[in-house]
Design an enzyme around this catalytic site. Structure first.
Site, mmCIF file in Angstrom:
data_model
loop_
_atom_site.group_PDB
_atom_site.id
_atom_site.type_symbol
_atom_site.label_atom_id
_atom_site.label_comp_id
_atom_site.label_asym_id
_atom_site.label_seq_id
_atom_site.Cartn_x
_atom_site.Cartn_y
_atom_site.Cartn_z
ATOM 1 N N GLN A 584 0.858 -1.073 0.168
ATOM 2 C CA GLN A 584 0.447 0.127 0.139
ATOM 3 C C GLN A 584 0.972 1.399 -0.006
ATOM 4 O O GLN A 584 0.729 2.607 -0.884
ATOM 5 C CB GLN A 584 -1.160 -0.025 1.143
ATOM 6 C CG GLN A 584 -1.924 -0.951 1.227
ATOM 7 C CD GLN A 584 -2.815 -1.355 2.724
ATOM 8 O OE1 GLN A 584 -2.660 -0.153 3.229
ATOM 9 N NE2 GLN A 584 -2.770 -2.577 2.593
ATOM 10 N N CYS A 585 1.906 0.910 0.922
ATOM 11 C CA CYS A 585 3.110 2.277 1.102
ATOM 12 C C CYS A 585 3.746 2.128 -0.617
ATOM 13 O O CYS A 585 3.802 1.246 -1.260
ATOM 14 C CB CYS A 585 3.743 2.500 1.680
ATOM 15 S SG CYS A 585 2.570 2.530 3.842
ATOM 16 N N THR A 586 4.754 3.567 -1.080
ATOM 17 C CA THR A 586 5.630 3.710 -1.898
ATOM 18 C C THR A 586 7.021 3.421 -1.487
ATOM 19 O O THR A 586 7.226 4.630 -1.033
ATOM 20 C CB THR A 586 5.233 4.442 -2.716
ATOM 21 O OG1 THR A 586 4.143 5.718 -3.106
ATOM 22 C CG2 THR A 586 6.125 4.772 -4.142
ATOM 23 N N VAL A 587 7.409 1.908 -1.127
ATOM 24 C CA VAL A 587 8.405 1.673 -0.637
ATOM 25 C C VAL A 587 9.565 1.368 -1.657
ATOM 26 O O VAL A 587 9.426 0.596 -2.531
ATOM 27 C CB VAL A 587 8.377 0.321 0.130
ATOM 28 C CG1 VAL A 587 10.042 -0.054 0.074
ATOM 29 C CG2 VAL A 587 7.067 0.213 0.879
#
Length: 718
Positions: A584-587
């Site tokens: 979900q996060c832009t890692v």
């Protein structure tokens, strides 16, 4: 005259036989001159240190307690220094601004300023004065007797200026001897004084003579006074006439004439072989002749015989003193400047310096005027905005629907801890506000808007709102010149890509993986730009004609560069549902966003400076650029980089006839059906694949694989 100055019994006659002493010129430089010089240095002169003709202005003394100055204004500098022409012609006829020619030596470094040979420069100007005397130029342009010299160094980073004036004066050897000096009112009878005042006022009120600082004063036997230009010397040689040599005296002192008299005496003595010279130091009060303040004197002058040698380099004095000592002056304008204006000048400094040597073709006006729309105000959006400002882009719009979270400020450079409080500020608004805090002159706007996406079906009750969002995005794309696709999902790039292809807008995508990145420019649209994209196209023959035209615009028929979706064999779908936290996060590795953002900004600058702009062909890094007309280097289509290998490659990909975003089929269908088409693409996952033929292509691929597998089994059996 009431009595001859040589036999006058006034107190001043007691000074007869003394050396004539002159009050030095004083300089005054308006701030506008330094600002104008700064602009010329940055925009035109660059590293050119050639002398520049300038014009100074002075007027007769108009106050009993204050001398007038030699003044430099913004208009003192020429409009085009490359022509090396004096700017005096546009200022003629102003009684308060008598133009005087000067020369400016502005150095590139402080060391060069200190290294200037001031003595040689002064002598060179004195020699010019001597040459003008013998050539007759002084009779035609008497102001050349007062020519001046200015040396300077402009520190444009600090807005500090070092400068030194010189007012070259020929050194008489022996010095001029003063026989008499008295107020003009005491030197004439009442009738002569009234006639002289009237003649001076008439001279000063005429636009033809008001700014001519040296003149002849002729007294007829009837006491009638006439002022005439120096070239009328022969006409004044009439029996019974008395002659004075007048000049505009900037000095207010009662016992000393002003600096212009020095060279005037040398001129009179050399040109007309006179030893005893009567002169008038003309001064004013309230714009009228003031004979009480003006002086009349008589001096003995004997110029050196060496001056008559054409090769003579005369001795000269004239460097301005500072508090009684030989020293240059310094002025700092930073404190007096408007802070915002100072910020603009400082921000533009580096860009303008780039044009001096490396990039003379850099067009700062194009960069300042280009309107950029940034879709996404996250890690990429923040970095791209900063890079654009560094390149001189001044019109930036940011679009995002999110709010600033606590995890954002450490990676997204436009946000602070305060932006995260109370649920977080809107990202787009906070980013635009931050840009203005960084650089007040930027025109930044933040817009909250969620981009409608394929694969994210819209409930019927939300359809109108989604369509409004589509129209808003469409209008934003239409009103900007460049669109940056900086969102973090594939499907969110589809709608802006379609709008850019339809309107033929420059589009640049930056996308991040965990340790890799892609930066690419989209090719031109397939159908050319329509002035009103909301109009539906019913005539497909028109579409075909547009396609044929667009394919030949770039000069490489059939080789239109592709968009972000041209290499895909599936339509964009929902990539956000059923994802773990890390998905979900832009890692990404923290260094990726600054690298990709910088490349995206550099790509835009290259496009804007390429003669074909959006139609420029894609180039790869292995090609050898032999075209010197492209100083920015190659203009790639795609740049792909990997941090683990610290590698980067440039690729070229051409448009696909089956592209779900920029193909002729999709763009023409959008033009035909408008928002109805977009809503169907959003709601039906397979619609775009069916429309572009990707569905059939996938079926063919599956069939080909099955046949290939069967053949392999048959061969095995054999």
């Amino acid at each position: 005259m009431a009595e001859s100055p040589s036999t006058s019994s006034s107190p001043s006659s007691e000074r007869a036989g003394k050396i004539l002493q002159f009050a030095p010129f004083q300089s005054l430089v308006d701030d506008g001159f330094w600002r104008r010089l700064s602009s010329l240095k940055l925009d035109t002169l660059g590293i050119d240190q050639s002398p520049i003709p300038i014009t100074g202005f002075y007027a007769p003394c108009s106050h009993a307690q204050v001398s007038n100055h030699m003044t430099l204004l913004a208009e003192s500098l020429p409009h085009d220094p490359s022509l090396r022409s004096s700017p005096t012609e546009m200022t003629r006829g102003n009684r308060n601004k008598c133009p005087v020619p000067g020369i400016l030596y502005n150095t590139n470094t402080l060391e060069s300023f200190h290294a200037l040979d001031r003595e040689s420069l002064l002598k060179a100007e004195a020699k010019k004065i001597l040459e003008d005397i013998f050539s007759g130029k002084v009779e035609e342009d008497s102001a050349s007797l007062s020519r001046f010299l200015l040396i300077s160094f402009a520190d444009l980073k600090k807005w500090s200026f070092r400068y030194w004036f010189a007012f070259p004066a020929l050194v008489l050897d022996p010095p001029a001897t003063l026989l008499n000096l008295q107020p003009a009112l005491e030197a004439f009878n009442l009738e002569e004084a009234e006639s002289l005042s009237a003649a001076c006022n008439e001279w000063r009120n005429s636009s033809l003579t008001a700014d001519i600082p040296f003149f002849l004063v002729s007294f007829a036997s009837s006491s009638h006074v006439t002022l005439r230009p120096l070239k009328d010397w022969e006409a004044c040689q009439v029996d019974g006439q008395k002659l004075l040599f007048g000049f505009y005296d900037p000095c207010h002192l009662p016992n000393n004439p002003g600096w212009p008299l020095r060279n005037f005496l040398a001129f009179i003595s050399l040109r007309w072989n006179m030893e005893k010279i009567c002169f008038l130091c003309y001064r004013e009060k309230h714009g009228l002749a003031d004979l009480g303040l003006s002086l009349v004197g008589e001096a003995l002058v004997s110029p050196p015989q060496a001056w008559r040698d054409p090769q003579c380099v005369p001795k000269a004095v004239g460097w301005e003193l500072k508090r009684g000592k030989l020293a240059y002056r310094t002025i700092n304008l930073a404190e007096s400047m408007d802070p915002e204006r100072l910020a603009v000048s400082a921000a533009d400094l580096n860009l303008k310096l780039m044009r001096w040597r490396t990039l003379p073709s850099l067009n700062l006006n194009v960069l300042a005027g280009v309107r950029c729309l940034l879709l996404g105000a996250g890690t990429l959006g923040c970095q791209v905005a900063r890079m654009l400002m560094a390149w001189g882009v001044r019109k930036i719009t940011l679009l995002d629907s999110g709010r600033v979270a606590m995890s954002n400020p450490v990676r997204q450079s436009l946000y602070t801890f305060e932006d995260c409080l109370n649920g977080g500020d809107l990202k787009a608004v906070a980013a635009a506000r931050s840009l203005k805090h960084i650089f007040p002159a930027v025109e930044a706007e933040g817009i909250k808007l969620a981009i409608p996406m394929p694969g994210h079906p819209v409930p019927a009750h939300e359809a109108d709102g989604v369509l409004d969002d589509c129209k808003h995005l469409q209008s934003l794309v239409a009103s900007h010149d460049v669109i940056f696709l900086l969102t973090d999902t594939r499907e969110s790039r589809w709608l802006p890509t379609l709008f850019c292809a339809n309107l033929n807008k420059i589009a640049i995508t930056a996308a991040l993986g965990f340790d890799s990145y892609l930066v690419m420019r989209h090719g031109a649209g397939p159908l050319g730009c329509m002035s009103d994209s909301s109009n539906k196209v019913e005539d497909m023959s028109t579409v075909v004609a547009q396609v044929e035209t667009s394919l030949t615009i770039g000069g490489d028929k059939g080789q239109r560069l592709g968009c972000y979706f041209c290499n895909d064999v599936v339509a964009p779908i929902d990539s956000t549902s059923n994802r773990t936290l890390d998905q979900q996060c832009t890692v990404t590795r923290p260094g990726l966003a600054p690298i990709a953002s910088a490349l995206a900004a550099e790509l835009l600058v290259g496009i804007l400076h390429h003669p074909n702009r959006i139609h420029a062909p894609g180039e790869i890094a292995t090609s050898i650029m032999s075209n010197s007309e492209q100083p920015f280097g190659i203009l790639p289509h795609q740049i792909r980089g990997s941090i683990p290998q610290f590698s980067q490659m440039t690729l070229v990909g051409y448009s696909s006839n089956s592209c779900t975003a920029c193909s002729t089929t999709v763009v023409s269908e959008y033009r035909r059906r408008g928002m109805e088409f977009i809503l169907q693409a959003i709601n039906q996952p397979t619609y775009l694949e069916d429309l572009t033929g990707l569905t059939e292509l996938m079926k063919s691929a599956s069939s080909f694989k099955l046949d290939w597998d069967n053949e392999t089994d048959d061969d095995a059996d054999v």
